[in-house]
Design a protein around this motif. Structure first.
Motif, short mmCIF file in Angstrom:
data_model
loop_
_atom_site.label_atom_id
_atom_site.label_comp_id
_atom_site.label_asym_id
_atom_site.label_seq_id
_atom_site.Cartn_x
_atom_site.Cartn_y
_atom_site.Cartn_z
N ALA A 107 14.35 0.50 -19.07
CA ALA A 107 14.65 0.78 -17.70
C ALA A 107 15.88 1.21 -17.61
CB ALA A 107 14.88 -0.84 -17.20
N ASP A 108 16.85 1.43 -18.33
CA ASP A 108 18.09 2.03 -18.37
C ASP A 108 18.37 3.14 -19.46
OD1 ASP A 108 18.38 0.53 -20.41
OD2 ASP A 108 20.23 -0.44 -20.08
N GLY A 109 17.30 3.49 -19.92
CA GLY A 109 17.48 4.69 -21.09
C GLY A 109 17.45 6.12 -20.40
N PRO A 110 17.87 7.07 -21.08
CA PRO A 110 18.08 8.48 -20.69
C PRO A 110 16.57 8.94 -20.11
CG PRO A 110 18.06 8.34 -23.03
CD PRO A 110 17.85 7.05 -22.57
N PRO A 111 16.83 9.62 -18.64
CA PRO A 111 15.66 10.01 -18.36
C PRO A 111 15.19 11.71 -18.79
CG PRO A 111 17.59 10.72 -16.83
CD PRO A 111 17.93 9.96 -17.88
N ARG A 112 13.79 11.68 -18.83
CA ARG A 112 13.20 13.13 -19.33
C ARG A 112 12.40 13.44 -18.40
NH1 ARG A 112 8.38 14.07 -23.50
NH2 ARG A 112 7.91 16.27 -22.99
N LYS A 113 12.66 14.64 -17.67
CA LYS A 113 11.95 15.18 -16.45
C LYS A 113 10.75 15.69 -16.90
CE LYS A 113 12.53 18.92 -14.06
NZ LYS A 113 13.36 19.92 -12.94
N LEU A 114 9.50 15.42 -16.27
CA LEU A 114 8.20 15.88 -16.83
C LEU A 114 7.61 16.89 -16.25
CD1 LEU A 114 6.57 12.42 -17.06
CD2 LEU A 114 7.81 13.42 -18.78
N ASN A 115 7.87 17.33 -15.14
CA ASN A 115 7.39 18.49 -14.49
C ASN A 115 8.33 19.70 -14.40
OD1 ASN A 115 8.97 16.46 -12.47
ND2 ASN A 115 8.88 18.12 -11.00
N ALA A 116 7.44 20.89 -14.39
CA ALA A 116 8.40 22.18 -14.85
C ALA A 116 8.79 22.77 -13.53
CB ALA A 116 7.24 23.24 -15.48
N GLN A 117 8.04 22.31 -12.20
CA GLN A 117 8.43 22.74 -11.10
C GLN A 117 8.09 21.38 -9.94
OE1 GLN A 117 9.59 25.58 -10.12
NE2 GLN A 117 9.33 26.62 -11.99
N PRO A 118 8.94 21.58 -9.12
CA PRO A 118 8.98 20.22 -8.21
C PRO A 118 7.48 19.97 -7.68
CG PRO A 118 10.85 21.45 -7.48
CD PRO A 118 9.89 22.34 -8.59
N VAL A 119 7.06 18.93 -7.84
CA VAL A 119 5.65 18.55 -7.18
C VAL A 119 5.47 18.55 -5.55
CG1 VAL A 119 3.71 16.79 -7.06
CG2 VAL A 119 5.12 16.99 -9.02
N THR A 120 4.69 19.44 -5.04
CA THR A 120 4.57 19.65 -3.58
C THR A 120 3.34 19.47 -3.14
OG1 THR A 120 4.53 22.07 -3.89
CG2 THR A 120 6.72 21.31 -3.47
N GLY A 121 2.18 19.47 -3.64
CA GLY A 121 0.83 19.58 -3.24
C GLY A 121 0.61 18.03 -3.15
N SER A 122 1.04 17.15 -3.61
CA SER A 122 0.50 15.84 -3.63
C SER A 122 1.64 14.74 -3.91
CB SER A 122 -0.63 15.48 -4.47
OG SER A 122 -0.11 15.50 -5.98
N CYS A 123 1.37 13.64 -3.99
CA CYS A 123 2.48 12.50 -4.17
C CYS A 123 1.89 11.62 -5.42
CB CYS A 123 2.61 11.72 -2.95
SG CYS A 123 3.72 12.24 -1.82
N ASN A 124 1.36 12.38 -6.51
CA ASN A 124 0.99 11.79 -7.63
C ASN A 124 1.01 12.92 -8.77
OD1 ASN A 124 -1.62 13.35 -7.25
ND2 ASN A 124 -2.22 11.48 -5.82
N PHE A 125 1.04 12.50 -9.96
CA PHE A 125 1.47 13.21 -11.35
C PHE A 125 0.50 12.32 -12.41
CE2 PHE A 125 3.82 14.13 -15.24
CZ PHE A 125 4.06 15.59 -14.86
N THR A 126 0.13 13.09 -13.35
CA THR A 126 -0.35 12.54 -14.62
C THR A 126 0.32 12.91 -15.66
OG1 THR A 126 -2.74 12.53 -13.74
CG2 THR A 126 -2.41 12.21 -15.86
N ASP A 127 1.13 12.12 -16.45
CA ASP A 127 1.87 12.24 -17.67
C ASP A 127 0.72 12.14 -18.68
OD1 ASP A 127 3.45 12.15 -19.63
OD2 ASP A 127 4.26 10.30 -19.19
N THR A 128 0.61 13.30 -19.44
CA THR A 128 -0.57 13.52 -20.34
C THR A 128 -0.06 13.38 -21.82
OG1 THR A 128 -0.03 15.87 -20.71
CG2 THR A 128 -1.81 15.24 -19.14
N SER A 129 1.36 12.88 -21.94
CA SER A 129 2.02 12.70 -23.38
C SER A 129 2.95 11.40 -23.28
CB SER A 129 2.67 13.77 -23.53
OG SER A 129 3.61 14.43 -22.83
#
Length: 567
Positions: A68-90
């Protein structure tokens, strides 16, 4: 990660107007509603809200942390604009947390918080109840002001109807309990409604809403004193109140008089009670207390401070309004003056408590207010009138005037239950309208918004529940635990009885809340979308419809005529 700012209340109201919405209370500050669901194949589906205050074109970043308080890792290379969902494949195991934030610091919302990925079942979240019973109703509101919607649960799932014919009224075997839970399932409090409230939906209306604008919802319910039951089990005497409970503690904050039994000549008629929320001044939510459906109807309106606003009764010069009530209530700006009217059924009260119109055709079981036919100006009302008539019991009327637009030409005996009003057929403009008869078992109608009869097909029951679920603007419908794309393509299954529908999590698609023994489940779609829309809970008619799901019949919520902003 960006640190998002809290939007001002005045700014939120202005932004909603600029976005093309009829705004809800500015006090209901929503966060991103992020939901993360671990899938059977190991991936994690992440969904979040687009808010009316987000600038057009806002992109989002998705972060994963290992705690909950760990260091963040951004998963998307570009901002998500086409929808409001994302699938984390790893994903990094089932302990991952997710945070979604706008890529631009110009966007405003309640500050984002990490959400743990759920592995309850891949398509739902689970709230385990303190009481091992099944819920009858579930309300949604923010009890602690953190921007997340919490749960008010009414149980057990026992219902008796005041109608005094064999097979309807039954003696209550227990008292209703109200239990409050935070969004993460943390138990908050329990309130016993007592023996003065019989175990039926008409005796025990409830509404959960932030009426006073402090950012924290209150619970409003009918209340009595002691045990006034007669030897038969009926409650026919004793004081009756509107009780106001603190949403965070369950403590009774205030009691006000309930409209009296006086003037009613029958237990069946005075035992029918409703509660609602309407923006009578166009800005602030007001509480609506109603007694009566089939005979006299009494309506008391309170302002946000719970001072009496107005009172109306179907007596004297308004006696012709008797028997025009529905088994619920809607609040909608039907005359386009910016203020809500109260739709009581086959009649409408203006925002000042004066009658606006009366069709005088009797009590509707099915009754929905929405922009049903987009080719016509304003809102429409779809009704299924219960009393038998020669024609026009299944009909569409102008919400502003009550004028009949179209109706079925057949004789009917007893149009029954909530029917359905929803866009389930992409090829047909507007919303489709469905209703059926309780007697005979073979008389059903499915109409287009323009009044074209599509057929007499039974869609599985008298009141299938439609829900935004797949990608696109059409809905699927649920019946007996199965989700169908019209006409009968199965697209999913759920467990439990549906007790609420609302866009309460994730993107703009809706959630199905179901009741099982000792738990509620919040089913949410995990189908990736290719478009996005503003959170439906920021549409005023939709929001008040959701609030009024906790009393009377269960009428799935409708949108209010101002188009959602698609991107």
């Amino acid at each position: 990660m960006n640190t998002t700012a809290h939007v001002s209340l005045a700014g939120l109201g202005a932004a909603l107007l600029l976005a093309g919405f009829t705004p809800v209370s500015a006090a209901e500050r929503l966060d991103r509603g992020t939901v993360a669901l671990a899938q059977p194949d190991g991936r994690v589906y992440v969904g979040w809200r687009l808010l009316a205050t987000d600038p057009v074109g806002t992109g989002f970043d998705v972060f994963r942390t290992e705690s909950a308080d760990g260091p963040p890792r951004k998963l998307n290379a570009q901002p998500v604009t086409g929808s409001c969902n994302f699938t984390d494949t790893s994903p990094a195991g089932k302990s991952a947390f997710y945070v979604v934030e706008p890529a631009s610091s110009k966007s405003t919302a309640v500050a984002a918080k990490p959400v743990k990925a759920s592995d309850d079942g891949g398509s739902f979240l689970r709230v385990k109840l303190q009481t091992p019973a099944r819920a009858q109703k579930v309300g949604l509101a923010d009890f602690d002001g953190d921007g997340r919607l919490d749960y008010l649960v009414k149980l057990p799932d026992f219902n008796t109807d005041p109608y005094q014919q064999p097979g309807y009224w039954k003696r209550s075997t227990d008292t209703y309990k109200l239990e409050a839970y935070r969004h993460d399932g943390t138990f908050l409090w329990r309130y016993d409604m007592g023996w003065a409230i019989e175990e039926g939906i008409w005796y025990s209306p409830i509404v959960v809403y932030d009426l006073d604008g402090d950012g924290k919802a209150e619970v409003f319910c009918k209340a009595g004193e002691g045990d006034p039951r007669e030897p038969t089990g009926h409650v026919k005497s004793g004081p009756e109140y509107l009780a106001v409970l603190d949403g965070l503690t369950g403590q009774v904050k205030k009691r006000l008089p309930w409209p009296s039994r006086e003037g009613f000549d029958d237990y069946n008629y005075y035992s029918r009670n409703l509660l609602g929320v309407a923006y009578l001044d166009g800005v602030h939510p007001h509480l609506i207390v109603e007694r009566g459906t089939y005979k006299i109807i009494k309506v008391q309106a309170y302002d946000p401070s719970l001072a009496p606003k107005w009172y109306w009764e179907a007596s004297g010069e308004y006696a012709k309004y008797r028997g025009q009530g529905m088994h619920g209530m809607h609040a909608a700006d039907v005359d386009e003056d910016g203020r809500d009217e109260v739709v009581i059924g086959s009649a409408v009260l203006d925002d000042n408590g004066k009658p606006l119109w009366n069709r005088a055709v009797g009590h509707p079981d099915a009754c929905y207010v929405a922009d049903i036919d987009p080719s016509r100006p304003g809102l429409e009302i779809f009704c299924g009138i219960e009393p038998g008539r020669q024609s026009n019991t299944v009909c569409l009327v102008e919400a502003k005037t009550g004028k009949l637009i179209w109706g079925n030409p057949e004789i009917t005996v007893h149009v029954h239950s909530q029917g359905m009003c929803a866009d389930i057929i992409a090829e047909e403009p507007g919303l489709e309208c469905y209703a059926g008869e309780a007697k005979g078992g073979s008389n059903y109608w499915l109409y287009t918004a323009s009044g074209k009869l599509l057929g007499h097909e039974n869609l599985g029951e008298l009141a299938p529940r439609a829900v935004y679920w797949l990608d696109g603007s059409t809905k699927v419908f649920e019946t007996r635990g199965r989700l169908y794309k019209y006409p009968r393509q199965e697209v999913g299954r759920i467990e439990g009885r549906v007790v609420a529908i609302a866009d309460c999590l994730g993107d703009w698609r809706e959630e199905l809340i179901t009741a099982l023994d000792g738990e509620i489940r919040i089913y949410t779609t995990t189908v990736p979308a290719t478009s996005r829309r503003v959170c439906l809970m920021q549409d005023r008619l939709y929001r008040t419809d959701v609030a009024m799901q906790t009393m009377g019949y269960f009428y799935p919520p409708q949108l209010g005529g101002t188009p959602l902003r698609p991107e």
